[in-house]
Design a protein around this motif. Sequence first.
Motif, PDB file in Angstrom:
ATOM      1  N   VAL A  77       0.912  -1.221   0.058  1.00 47.84           N
ATOM      2  CA  VAL A  77       0.056   0.106  -0.009  1.00 47.84           C
ATOM      3  C   VAL A  77       1.032   1.388   0.073  1.00 47.84           C
ATOM      4  O   VAL A  77       0.550   2.293  -0.773  1.00 47.84           O
ATOM      5  N   ASP A  78       2.079   1.326   0.839  1.00 47.83           N
ATOM      6  CA  ASP A  78       3.094   2.433   0.820  1.00 47.83           C
ATOM      7  C   ASP A  78       3.642   2.461  -0.414  1.00 47.83           C
ATOM      8  O   ASP A  78       3.736   3.686  -0.996  1.00 47.83           O
ATOM      9  N   GLU A  79       3.881   1.311  -1.281  1.00 51.93           N
ATOM     10  CA  GLU A  79       4.382   1.677  -2.651  1.00 51.93           C
ATOM     11  C   GLU A  79       3.323   2.309  -3.495  1.00 51.93           C
ATOM     12  O   GLU A  79       3.566   3.273  -4.207  1.00 51.93           O
ATOM     13  N   ALA A  80       2.112   2.051  -3.556  1.00 56.72           N
ATOM     14  CA  ALA A  80       1.251   2.670  -4.371  1.00 56.72           C
ATOM     15  C   ALA A  80       0.888   3.851  -3.855  1.00 56.72           C
ATOM     16  O   ALA A  80       0.909   5.077  -4.817  1.00 56.72           O
ATOM     17  N   LEU A  81       0.900   4.462  -2.647  1.00 61.67           N
ATOM     18  CA  LEU A  81       0.899   5.479  -2.260  1.00 61.67           C
ATOM     19  C   LEU A  81       2.092   6.492  -2.670  1.00 61.67           C
ATOM     20  O   LEU A  81       1.773   7.746  -3.275  1.00 61.67           O
ATOM     21  N   GLN A  82       3.166   6.297  -2.494  1.00 62.62           N
ATOM     22  CA  GLN A  82       4.335   6.868  -3.070  1.00 62.62           C
ATOM     23  C   GLN A  82       4.178   7.134  -4.645  1.00 62.62           C
ATOM     24  O   GLN A  82       4.717   8.289  -5.045  1.00 62.62           O
ATOM     25  N   GLU A  83       3.861   6.138  -5.438  1.00 69.26           N
ATOM     26  CA  GLU A  83       3.673   6.146  -6.823  1.00 69.26           C
ATOM     27  C   GLU A  83       2.770   7.359  -7.222  1.00 69.26           C
ATOM     28  O   GLU A  83       2.683   8.085  -8.110  1.00 69.26           O
ATOM     29  N   TYR A  84       1.464   7.188  -6.262  1.00 66.41           N
ATOM     30  CA  TYR A  84       0.458   8.247  -6.567  1.00 66.41           C
ATOM     31  C   TYR A  84       1.060   9.731  -6.266  1.00 66.41           C
ATOM     32  O   TYR A  84       0.460  10.462  -7.087  1.00 66.41           O
ATOM     33  N   ARG A  85       1.838   9.707  -5.164  1.00 62.69           N
ATOM     34  CA  ARG A  85       2.183  11.197  -4.921  1.00 62.69           C
ATOM     35  C   ARG A  85       3.119  11.532  -5.826  1.00 62.69           C
ATOM     36  O   ARG A  85       3.198  12.791  -6.082  1.00 62.69           O
ATOM     37  N   SER A  86       4.230  10.846  -6.328  1.00 68.75           N
ATOM     38  CA  SER A  86       4.923  11.217  -7.518  1.00 68.75           C
ATOM     39  C   SER A  86       4.462  11.437  -8.893  1.00 68.75           C
ATOM     40  O   SER A  86       4.713  12.423  -9.266  1.00 68.75           O
ATOM     41  N   GLY A 143       2.705  14.886  -8.326  1.00 66.81           N
ATOM     42  CA  GLY A 143       3.287  15.878  -7.746  1.00 66.81           C
ATOM     43  C   GLY A 143       3.289  16.324  -6.367  1.00 66.81           C
ATOM     44  O   GLY A 143       3.313  17.695  -6.278  1.00 66.81           O
ATOM     45  N   ILE A 144       3.034  15.577  -5.632  1.00 67.58           N
ATOM     46  CA  ILE A 144       2.438  15.893  -4.275  1.00 67.58           C
ATOM     47  C   ILE A 144       3.490  16.078  -3.454  1.00 67.58           C
ATOM     48  O   ILE A 144       4.203  15.164  -3.145  1.00 67.58           O
ATOM     49  N   GLY A 145       3.888  17.305  -2.912  1.00 68.02           N
ATOM     50  CA  GLY A 145       5.311  17.244  -2.053  1.00 68.02           C
ATOM     51  C   GLY A 145       4.927  17.311  -0.657  1.00 68.02           C
ATOM     52  O   GLY A 145       5.770  17.054   0.046  1.00 68.02           O
ATOM     53  N   ARG A 146       3.801  17.855  -0.223  1.00 67.80           N
ATOM     54  CA  ARG A 146       3.491  17.937   1.499  1.00 67.80           C
ATOM     55  C   ARG A 146       3.180  16.492   1.975  1.00 67.80           C
ATOM     56  O   ARG A 146       3.143  15.402   1.078  1.00 67.80           O
ATOM     57  N   ILE A 147       3.553  16.396   3.163  1.00 67.70           N
ATOM     58  CA  ILE A 147       3.717  15.164   3.966  1.00 67.70           C
ATOM     59  C   ILE A 147       2.276  14.817   4.153  1.00 67.70           C
ATOM     60  O   ILE A 147       1.526  15.497   4.802  1.00 67.70           O
ATOM     61  N   TRP A 148       2.093  13.430   3.764  1.00 65.11           N
ATOM     62  CA  TRP A 148       0.795  12.729   4.263  1.00 65.11           C
ATOM     63  C   TRP A 148       1.297  11.710   5.444  1.00 65.11           C
ATOM     64  O   TRP A 148       1.951  10.935   5.393  1.00 65.11           O
ATOM     65  N   LEU A 175      18.773  17.401   3.022  1.00 58.58           N
ATOM     66  CA  LEU A 175      18.151  16.535   3.879  1.00 58.58           C
ATOM     67  C   LEU A 175      16.285  16.671   4.124  1.00 58.58           C
ATOM     68  O   LEU A 175      15.585  15.851   4.201  1.00 58.58           O
ATOM     69  N   VAL A 176      15.829  17.817   3.710  1.00 58.68           N
ATOM     70  CA  VAL A 176      14.423  18.235   3.774  1.00 58.68           C
ATOM     71  C   VAL A 176      13.841  17.437   2.469  1.00 58.68           C
ATOM     72  O   VAL A 176      13.015  16.857   2.632  1.00 58.68           O
ATOM     73  N   GLU A 177      14.710  17.556   1.330  1.00 56.81           N
ATOM     74  CA  GLU A 177      14.155  17.133   0.001  1.00 56.81           C
ATOM     75  C   GLU A 177      13.917  15.480   0.240  1.00 56.81           C
ATOM     76  O   GLU A 177      13.152  14.823  -0.150  1.00 56.81           O
ATOM     77  N   PHE A 178      15.082  14.992   0.743  1.00 57.52           N
ATOM     78  CA  PHE A 178      14.955  13.425   0.929  1.00 57.52           C
ATOM     79  C   PHE A 178      13.824  12.994   1.861  1.00 57.52           C
ATOM     80  O   PHE A 178      13.294  12.047   1.872  1.00 57.52           O
ATOM     81  N   ALA A 179      13.603  13.897   3.085  1.00 60.39           N
ATOM     82  CA  ALA A 179      12.630  13.687   3.711  1.00 60.39           C
ATOM     83  C   ALA A 179      11.251  13.826   3.266  1.00 60.39           C
ATOM     84  O   ALA A 179      10.247  12.898   3.467  1.00 60.39           O
ATOM     85  N   ARG A 180      11.177  14.594   2.368  1.00 56.84           N
ATOM     86  CA  ARG A 180       9.925  14.764   1.605  1.00 56.84           C
ATOM     87  C   ARG A 180       9.673  13.727   0.613  1.00 56.84           C
ATOM     88  O   ARG A 180       8.330  13.016   0.359  1.00 56.84           O
ATOM     89  N   ALA A 181      10.956  13.331   0.078  1.00 53.84           N
ATOM     90  CA  ALA A 181      10.763  12.289  -0.986  1.00 53.84           C
ATOM     91  C   ALA A 181      10.366  10.941  -0.408  1.00 53.84           C
ATOM     92  O   ALA A 181       9.444   9.955  -0.822  1.00 53.84           O
ATOM     93  N   GLU A 182      10.638  10.678   0.905  1.00 59.53           N
ATOM     94  CA  GLU A 182      10.364   9.487   1.623  1.00 59.53           C
ATOM     95  C   GLU A 182       9.041   9.503   2.470  1.00 59.53           C
ATOM     96  O   GLU A 182       8.799   8.833   3.248  1.00 59.53           O
ATOM     97  N   ASN A 183       8.327  10.551   2.247  1.00 58.80           N
ATOM     98  CA  ASN A 183       6.995  11.033   3.098  1.00 58.80           C
ATOM     99  C   ASN A 183       7.498  10.732   4.467  1.00 58.80           C
ATOM    100  O   ASN A 183       6.523  10.162   5.406  1.00 58.80           O
ATOM    101  N   ALA A 184       8.519  11.357   4.902  1.00 57.76           N
ATOM    102  CA  ALA A 184       8.981  11.128   6.509  1.00 57.76           C
ATOM    103  C   ALA A 184       8.050  12.133   7.460  1.00 57.76           C
ATOM    104  O   ALA A 184       7.658  13.325   6.756  1.00 57.76           O
ATOM    105  N   THR A 185       7.642  11.800   8.574  1.00 54.70           N
ATOM    106  CA  THR A 185       7.042  12.552   9.248  1.00 54.70           C
ATOM    107  C   THR A 185       7.850  13.240  10.602  1.00 54.70           C
ATOM    108  O   THR A 185       7.596  14.214  10.945  1.00 54.70           O
ATOM    109  N   GLN A 186       8.864  12.854  10.721  1.00 56.50           N
ATOM    110  CA  GLN A 186       9.934  13.467  11.608  1.00 56.50           C
ATOM    111  C   GLN A 186      11.174  13.204  11.359  1.00 56.50           C
ATOM    112  O   GLN A 186      11.625  12.465  10.689  1.00 56.50           O
ATOM    113  N   LEU A 187      12.051  14.374  11.546  1.00 57.56           N
ATOM    114  CA  LEU A 187      13.463  14.461  11.189  1.00 57.56           C
ATOM    115  C   LEU A 187      14.278  14.582  12.283  1.00 57.56           C
ATOM    116  O   LEU A 187      13.972  15.518  13.450  1.00 57.56           O
TER     117      LEU A 187
END
Length: 839
Positions: free
Chosen positions: A215-224, A227-232, A313-325
């Motif tokens: 499900v996470d893979e599908a979500l990442q594919e959908y966000r990419s 072009g969704i950059g904000r964190i879910w 760092l911020v770009e990597f965190a957003r690309a991984e849909n990270a919630t905390q850094l």
Amino acid sequence: MSDVRPGRLKVYLGAAPGVGKTYRMLDEGRRRAARGADVVVGFAECHGRPRTEAMLDGLARVPRAACSYRGGRFEEMDLDAVLARRPQVAIVDECAHSNVPGEGRNAKRWQDIEMLLAAGIDVVTALNIQHLESLNDVVEKITGVPQHETVPDEVVRRAWQIELVDMPPEGLRRRMAHGNIYPPEAIDAALANYFRPGNLTALRQLALLWVADRVDEALQEYRSRHGIGRIWETRERVVVALTGGPEGDTLVRRAARIADRSAGGDLLAVHVARSDGLAAGVSHASLARQRRLVEDLGGSYHSVVGDDVAATLVEFARAENATQLVLGTSRRGRLARFLTGPGTGETVTALSGDIDVHRVTHERAGRGTLLPSRRRTLSPVRLIAGPVAGLVLPVLLTAVLAQLRGTLNLTSEALLFLLTVVGVACIGGVASAVIASMTASLLLNYWFIPPVGAFTLAEPNALVALAVFVVVAAVVAAVVDRSLRLSRRSARATAEAETMSSLAGSIVRGEATIPALLERTRETFGMDSADLLDEPPDTPGVTAVPAGPGAFLALRGRTLSSSERRVLAAFAAHVGSAVERARLAEAAAEVEPVRAADRLRTALLRAVGHDLRTPLAAGWAAVTSLRGRDVAFTAEDREELLATADESMAKLNRLVENLLDLSRLEAGALTLNLRETSLEEVLPIVLADEPGAEAADLEGIPPVLADPPLLERVLANLVGNAARHSPAGKKALITASALAGRVELRVVDRGPGLPADGRERLFEPFQRLGDTDNTTGLGLGLALARGLTEAMNGTLSPEDTPGGGLTMVVSLPVGGRAGNTGHVHGTARPRQGSRTPPR
């Protein structure tokens, strides 16, 4: 066929047998049929469950194809009939099932399903989590049951929909106890073994996590894709930034605790390698240690390239849909922070947006950086500040010295101006130094060289002073500029070496599969995608480098610098090596059966060369002596020679029969006649031929489903082997017990036993483990015994004899049970484990 839209696959995934996958699958078929879809049941296995069988009512079914194998009759899905019928939807159960060898187009049912999908037919199927290839060894460790039928994960991941059929362990055990899964005679054994609460809980967690990842893979594919950059915040993902300093261990442990606060939380450690050299001076030993720590805690390590550490760092965190850094507090002191401005932590906090940033204190906080200064090149700020300083600083110095007029002499004032010029040269380079030297010399000439208040540029001394200022400033600036260039070059090489070291470490740890390398390449360079192509693409915005003959590594995303392209070329070389290794591995896999056959032939020739010659020579000598006319034998001598000939021929016959039976097993051509066989029918014959063995009381032991002559052969081989290894005066013992629809025969000896690491070698043909003489035969007895036992749907495994020795355990199904003529998959060969996994 190329114009046909591929069919869509839906998978019902369960944690264990009996959760209701087939019922749900058939229920969906009925619902689709009710909506007007053309639905056909290609294959459905109801296992005798009335409620599941009732779901077949009203659904069209394609008759199964009848197959013959090893004397048995089996039924398989008729793939050709389903393709000819061309329904809209096909129901195909047991995706991991192995087809009867030699029948149909494919060896596996999932391959049949792929053919249906290629023909434009939608398929609904079902399988359990233990049949996924990636989890095969994990499930075996949990349950102790090896899974011989698996499906590649990629096949399931490509499914249009994956629906988890879940049931709590307590509910599943209640279903089992009520007889809704297995027949009554199998319930006790199943509840005590495979269906233990701990096993079911672990399998359920595996299924939930695997589906969550999908499900996470599908979500990442959908966000990419959108072009969704904000964190879910759908799942806790904690990114910890590592610099290679000693505080990294503390940061990793803190981040791991944060991730553990929520079920299914992910831990990602990232290190930024700067192309301009920020990574220079990093402790690679510390990074390697911290990487091992991250992986031990269940996280993943990542290395990315970026000139702006905070932004990267911020770009990597957003690309991984990270919630905390998670970051460490600055190692710089207060004065350093005041002079150089905000550091990485403050900048990350400002850029983080909806990502929570944790600033973790540590023992190195405020004690000075262990990394080299980030100001190694002339940044835009220095390029502006240099000329400004060249104009402003001499003016400020003039104002100060004017207030101190009379205190210092002209020499001291000139040296102070020269020091100012050198300082400006260090800040802004040659251009700033020239500006500062011109300004300083003019101010010195006007305000401090007599006559004060007037320029004396026409005098030689003034010209010499101006020239000295300019030359000194230019020389200092040139030296500074050269040192900066060399430092930048060295730092860039260090950063590149660190990146390649990270890649090499991944390969050493076994991550060198092509998809893993492509993902690491994409991640390292911060690109949108990384693909392996057969020819260079002509698409704008795609960077392609050769990765070996006929292979190109293509990256889509930002434009790479020349230094990054050099590192990318090294990555491409590793990818090319992985491609070549994959090709060689595929070729080696094709050659391995030939090599195995050659090794078997060599062993056979060696064994036959000696072991068949011995009885043949003895029998030949006895017959030749009897036919001779030059010696008159007594009746006793003639009887002894005839006995020798008879014994030699009998031994030769047994060896040849063993060879023939083993060859039939290897070829899958052994004919079976399975029927109810009582032990009283077989054991007396075995014991009559082996006086060194005895049997315990077998009263009350039910008959087994077996082929009597083959069972006799199995027991004769086992008993003969046990008697040969038993001490003098002690007989081998045969015992039997019945449990949960199976009978276990134990052949016990009191010999020296065998280490655990050598037990599976017992069943390899043409070896005599532990025998020191060459009179014990070809070494086929145990290999043949296991092959014959497994051909009769049984198992043969060794275990320790209490008090010393080895016990061989033969497990066979009780005779007269329904469903004992199940599928036989492949050639009967020795296999690991002693329990058969549930269907």
